[in-house]
Design an enzyme around this catalytic site. Structure first.
Site, PDB file in Angstrom:
ATOM      1  N   TYR A 130       5.121 -24.989 -13.888  1.00  0.00           N
ATOM      2  CA  TYR A 130       4.297 -24.158 -12.992  1.00  0.00           C
ATOM      3  C   TYR A 130       2.945 -23.839 -13.628  1.00  0.00           C
ATOM      4  O   TYR A 130       1.898 -23.939 -12.967  1.00  0.00           O
ATOM      5  CB  TYR A 130       5.092 -22.877 -12.710  1.00  0.00           C
ATOM      6  CG  TYR A 130       4.439 -21.879 -11.788  1.00  0.00           C
ATOM      7  CD1 TYR A 130       4.334 -22.135 -10.418  1.00  0.00           C
ATOM      8  CD2 TYR A 130       3.976 -20.667 -12.275  1.00  0.00           C
ATOM      9  CE1 TYR A 130       3.766 -21.189  -9.572  1.00  0.00           C
ATOM     10  CE2 TYR A 130       3.415 -19.724 -11.434  1.00  0.00           C
ATOM     11  CZ  TYR A 130       3.315 -19.992 -10.079  1.00  0.00           C
ATOM     12  OH  TYR A 130       2.757 -19.066  -9.243  1.00  0.00           O
TER      13      TYR A 130
ATOM     14  N   LYS B 177      -0.640 -24.879 -12.137  1.00  0.00           N
ATOM     15  CA  LYS B 177      -1.608 -23.844 -11.755  1.00  0.00           C
ATOM     16  C   LYS B 177      -2.902 -23.952 -12.567  1.00  0.00           C
ATOM     17  O   LYS B 177      -3.973 -23.592 -12.076  1.00  0.00           O
ATOM     18  CB  LYS B 177      -0.977 -22.456 -11.907  1.00  0.00           C
ATOM     19  CG  LYS B 177       0.115 -22.160 -10.875  1.00  0.00           C
ATOM     20  CD  LYS B 177      -0.407 -22.263  -9.461  1.00  0.00           C
ATOM     21  CE  LYS B 177       0.484 -21.560  -8.451  1.00  0.00           C
ATOM     22  NZ  LYS B 177       0.033 -21.783  -7.051  1.00  0.00           N
TER      23      LYS B 177
HETATM   24  N1  NAD Z   1       3.829 -13.574  -5.763  1.00  0.00           N
HETATM   25  C1  NAD Z   1       3.093 -13.567  -6.867  1.00  0.00           C
HETATM   26  O1  NAD Z   1       3.005 -12.558  -7.619  1.00  0.00           O
HETATM   27  C2  NAD Z   1       2.315 -14.787  -7.245  1.00  0.00           C
HETATM   28  C3  NAD Z   1       1.663 -14.801  -8.488  1.00  0.00           C
HETATM   29  C4  NAD Z   1       0.891 -15.904  -8.827  1.00  0.00           C
HETATM   30  C5  NAD Z   1       0.773 -16.964  -7.929  1.00  0.00           C
HETATM   31  N2  NAD Z   1       1.464 -16.939  -6.741  1.00  0.00           N
HETATM   32  C6  NAD Z   1       1.309 -18.088  -5.845  1.00  0.00           C
HETATM   33  O2  NAD Z   1       1.042 -17.626  -4.544  1.00  0.00           O
HETATM   34  C7  NAD Z   1       1.520 -18.596  -3.598  1.00  0.00           C
HETATM   35  C8  NAD Z   1       2.409 -17.915  -2.566  1.00  0.00           C
HETATM   36  O3  NAD Z   1       3.569 -17.427  -3.229  1.00  0.00           O
HETATM   37  P1  NAD Z   1       4.525 -16.286  -2.647  1.00  0.00           P
HETATM   38  O4  NAD Z   1       4.785 -15.353  -3.766  1.00  0.00           O
HETATM   39  O5  NAD Z   1       3.973 -15.755  -1.363  1.00  0.00           O
HETATM   40  O6  NAD Z   1       5.876 -17.135  -2.409  1.00  0.00           O
HETATM   41  P2  NAD Z   1       6.827 -17.308  -1.120  1.00  0.00           P
HETATM   42  O7  NAD Z   1       7.988 -18.085  -1.590  1.00  0.00           O
HETATM   43  O8  NAD Z   1       7.055 -15.982  -0.469  1.00  0.00           O
HETATM   44  O9  NAD Z   1       5.940 -18.184  -0.114  1.00  0.00           O
HETATM   45  C9  NAD Z   1       5.644 -19.532  -0.328  1.00  0.00           C
HETATM   46  C10 NAD Z   1       5.808 -20.289   0.982  1.00  0.00           C
HETATM   47  O10 NAD Z   1       5.431 -21.670   0.795  1.00  0.00           O
HETATM   48  C11 NAD Z   1       6.282 -22.455   1.610  1.00  0.00           C
HETATM   49  N3  NAD Z   1       6.294 -23.842   1.111  1.00  0.00           N
HETATM   50  C12 NAD Z   1       6.860 -24.302  -0.042  1.00  0.00           C
HETATM   51  N4  NAD Z   1       6.685 -25.627  -0.137  1.00  0.00           N
HETATM   52  C13 NAD Z   1       5.967 -26.021   0.941  1.00  0.00           C
HETATM   53  C14 NAD Z   1       5.453 -27.274   1.385  1.00  0.00           C
HETATM   54  N5  NAD Z   1       5.656 -28.404   0.683  1.00  0.00           N
HETATM   55  N6  NAD Z   1       4.746 -27.321   2.551  1.00  0.00           N
HETATM   56  C15 NAD Z   1       4.549 -26.196   3.271  1.00  0.00           C
HETATM   57  N7  NAD Z   1       5.032 -24.980   2.905  1.00  0.00           N
HETATM   58  C16 NAD Z   1       5.734 -24.894   1.755  1.00  0.00           C
HETATM   59  C17 NAD Z   1       7.644 -21.779   1.523  1.00  0.00           C
HETATM   60  O11 NAD Z   1       8.479 -22.139   2.616  1.00  0.00           O
HETATM   61  C18 NAD Z   1       7.252 -20.291   1.516  1.00  0.00           C
HETATM   62  O12 NAD Z   1       7.297 -19.721   2.806  1.00  0.00           O
HETATM   63  C19 NAD Z   1       2.223 -19.672  -4.422  1.00  0.00           C
HETATM   64  O13 NAD Z   1       1.332 -20.745  -4.658  1.00  0.00           O
HETATM   65  C20 NAD Z   1       2.540 -18.953  -5.720  1.00  0.00           C
HETATM   66  O14 NAD Z   1       2.716 -19.839  -6.787  1.00  0.00           O
HETATM   67  C21 NAD Z   1       2.223 -15.888  -6.383  1.00  0.00           C
END
Ligand code: NAD
Length: 303
Positions: free
Chosen positions: A171, A175
């Site tokens: 990851y 990223k």
């Molecule tokens: N939540 C955090 O604190 C955090 C921190 C750093 C980065 N992020 C990044 O933010 C983004 C959103 O994360 P989140 O926390 O909302 O997670 P989440 O799991 O709630 O949402 C991610 C969504 O992406 C969808 N998804 C996965 N693979 C897919 C694909 N191939 N095509 C289309 N949709 C797809 C999933 O079905 C899910 O609904 C991600 O890139 C994550 O790495 C989140």
């Protein structure tokens, strides 16, 4: 509905849940018409269904906005091309792309299977590249036809990609790659009216619910759920609007009520012999340079 994004068409990947859902709702609240993409997969990227994307479309339309669902896999050429086509077919234009979809397969490096490496690199890195490529092709064609876009891309990196994170080698590498892609896209696409920035968000979603469980009270007694994903979206909406003119190639941390401009790699202490070092000389010089350099920030999970 009028607002900061009135008249704009915005695509958000992975918008069926978590941060993407919050972004989609926030864009719609500012007047954008939204394509809500989500493959509906589980936390590790397996399974799938169109339910989450359609539910967010229903929320937007119930609030008086306009949205359509797209259930494709954004890490495939078909999924990325049809994502852009959906915006053009449904709303006749595309102004902003938010690359956000992704999932985790956390393991220590020695236990990290090749499949878990490939799946995470694919969804984040290829899943950013392909929608960006297809959107960029559309915007370049628009610019060449004399219709200069006011286009915006917001990519989603992570603190893990900027500083490293124990147990997240796949990851963190993906990223960090997204930051490099953001810098290149910003430099290449500026001439076509496209600005490209990245965020490193932190919020409580299914991905992080064990890390961010608490609710904080805001000054003045009003309830402020600090780690709600909705707190990250205002910056994303502004970056995705025409109002962010001139801001490109930047990385921002966004969490709770805080926005931070991340200052990237830049040359630190340096020495030039004007010829080839011996290994011993290189080592002695490097130790001297390190002694006067800024120490790196700790890797997440080590402090
Ligand atoms: N939540 C955090 O604190 C955090 C921190 C750093 C980065 N992020 C990044 O933010 C983004 C959103 O994360 P989140 O926390 O909302 O997670 P989440 O799991 O709630 O949402 C991610 C969504 O992406 C969808 N998804 C996965 N693979 C897919 C694909 N191939 N095509 C289309 N949709 C797809 C999933 O079905 C899910 O609904 C991600 O890139 C994550 O790495 C989140």
């Amino acid at each position: 509905m009028t607002g900061l994004c009135n008249g704009r068409v915005v695509v958000v990947t992975g918008a069926g849940r978590g941060l993407g859902r919050a972004h989609a709702l926030a864009f719609a609240a500012e007047g954008a018409r939204v394509v809500v993409n989500d493959l509906g997969v589980g936390l590790d990227g397996t399974g799938g269904g169109t339910g989450p994307a359609q539910r967010v479309v229903d929320e937007i339309t119930a609030a008086g906005g306009e949205a359509v669902a797209h259930g494709g896999d954004i890490a495939t050429t078909d999924g990325a091309a049809s994502l852009v086509a959906t915006a053009l077919d449904a709303f006749g234009r595309l102004d902003t792309l938010v690359n956000n979809a992704g999932f985790l397969r956390d393991r220590m490096l020695v236990n990290l299977d090749e499949d878990d490496w490939d799946a995470v690199m694919r969804v984040h890195l290829k899943g950013h590249f392909l929608p960006l490529k297809h959107a960029a092709a559309h915007w370049r064609a628009e610019a060449k036809a004399g219709r200069e876009p006011v286009a915006r891309v917001i990519n989603t990196s992570s603190g893990a990609g900027l500083l490293g994170s124990v147990g997240q080698g796949n990851y963190a590498a993906a990223k960090a790659g997204i930051v490099g892609l953001t810098l290149v896209a910003s430099a290449e696409m500026g001439r076509y009216g496209v600005q490209v920035n990245a965020i490193a968000p932190a919020a409580r979603t299914r991905m992080t619910e064990q890390t961010f469980a608490e609710t904080m009270a805001a000054p003045g007694g009003a309830a402020f759920d600090a780690m709600a994903p909705e707190n990250v979206s205002p910056l994303v909406v502004w970056l995705g609007s025409a109002a962010s003119a001139g801001v490109t190639g930047r990385v921002f941390e966004a969490e709770a009520g805080r926005i931070t401009v991340m200052e990237g790699w830049r040359p630190g202490p340096s020495a030039d012999k004007g010829g080839r070092w011996t290994p011993t000389e290189a080592g002695e010089t490097t130790r001297k340079l390190l002694a006067v350099s800024e120490p790196p920030y700790p890797v997440y999970g080590t402090h």
